[in-house]
Design a protein around this motif. Structure first.
Motif: not given
Length: 365
Positions: A177-185
């Protein structure tokens, strides 16, 4: 209730996408948002049926055959189609037709014929292709069961007599994920590897929007990976005609006599009665000559339908008995079928069968 509620129910059973290209099923006159208080059901929408609806206070007429097949360029009342449409509009009566889409479903018009003839083990004679799709998606193992159940509930995974059918294979998924992501894992900026299941599941094409909504609402990932494939596979519960078996074999003439009685036919036009007994029977409500080759290939002993032309009778070629009982006669129990379907869902809705005989054909004996 609102007309849209009733139409939504009927089209969930017999989707408009199942109708033939030449057909004009659906709402012909009326507003989906209008309220309806009572419905009149008939095979055909002719003037006398509209008059009956007016006299009995019905603001909806449901028929099998559409009153409008081709586009209307003028509404001057010069023919029966224009007069019916004008009268329905004038009296605020909605006209709805459920035609070849009802012919095509496994519990529709042809099933009613099979029921009248006591046929068992029924199946579609010519299953319809290109109406199924496959969803492929990838989900973490822990959330896979919840996602599958949501997709099943939305209408995916039904194959013939089986439901909740899917194919699942384990694999390794990677993402960063990049800096804007919100990964579940995992964390942003770091490549993550996680065990995922590849889930494959079939669904009817007309339910794609509902299936995708279930996918997006129940998948744990911020970005859902999925593919949708159009399948050429035939849908075994949708298509033209039906095939079934009599409980006991019958002599040809006995079968024709039974057919005439059960279908309340005035006349049975038929090919030569063959020496072999009749056990396997193909049926098609309305004009069914296009299915003759299918009936022969399926090993049918008799084919019950209507509107065979003179030279088409020769095509039986002593392989089966063609029994043409008339277009109206193959379908005149369809209004009873529609009443039963509607009452299952809307038990308190006022619905009545027409008292008009809409058969345009008369017989002189």
């Amino acid at each position: 209730m609102r007309l849209s509620e009733l139409i939504g129910y009927l089209e969930a059973i017999a989707p408009l996408s199942y109708q033939e290209d030449y057909d004009n099923a659906g709402l012909i006159v009326g507003d989906y948002a209008m309220e309806v208080n009572a419905a009149l059901v008939a095979l055909d929408c002719i003037e006398s049926v509209v008059d009956e609806a007016i006299a009995t206070g019905c603001d909806l007429i449901i028929t099998h055959h559409p009153i409008v097949f081709k586009g209307l360029k003028k509404l001057n009342g010069k023919n029966y189609v224009e007069r019916v449409v004008l009268k329905a509009i004038k009296h605020n009566i909605a006209l709805y037709a459920i035609h070849t889409n009802l012919d095509s479903v496994h519990n529709g018009v042809n099933a009613k014929i099979c029921e009248r003839l006591g046929l068992t083990g029924t199946k579609i004679l010519r299953p319809k292709g290109n109406i199924l799709k496959k969803l492929v998606t990838f989900c973490p193992v822990k959330q896979a069961e919840q996602l599958r159940q949501a997709l099943f509930y939305a209408g995916a995974g039904n194959i013939g007599n089986y439901s909740e059918a899917s194919f699942n294979v384990s694999g390794m998924g990677t993402f960063k994920g990049n800096e804007h992501s919100n990964p579940v894992v995992g964390e942003r900026g770091i490549q993550e590897q996680t065990e995922e299941l590849r889930i494959e599941i079939i669904f009817p094409a007309q339910q794609e929007r509902k299936i995708l909504l279930a996918l997006f609402e129940n998948h744990p990932y911020e970005e859902v990976a999925y593919d949708i494939y159009k399948l050429e596979n035939a849908h075994q519960e949708v298509g033209a005609g039906m095939l079934g078996w009599l409980e006991e074999p019958m002599e040809g003439r006995d079968f024709l006599e039974m057919l005439k009685y059960e279908m309340q036919a005035k006349v049975v036009r038929h090919t030569e009665i063959l020496p072999k007994k009749i056990r396997k029977v193909a049926v098609c409500g309305g004009s069914g000559s296009f299915l003759l080759k299918d009936a022969i290939a399926a090993g049918a002993d008799a084919f019950v339908t209507a509107d065979f032309k003179y030279h088409e009778f020769f095509d039986a070629d002593q392989k089966l008995v063609i029994a043409d009982i008339g277009h109206f006669e193959t379908e005149h129990f369809t209004p009873h079928l529609l009443v039963d379907i509607i009452k299952k869902k809307f038990a308190n809705f006022a619905i009545r069968l027409t008292e008009q005989n809409t058969n345009p054909i008369n017989y002189l004996f």
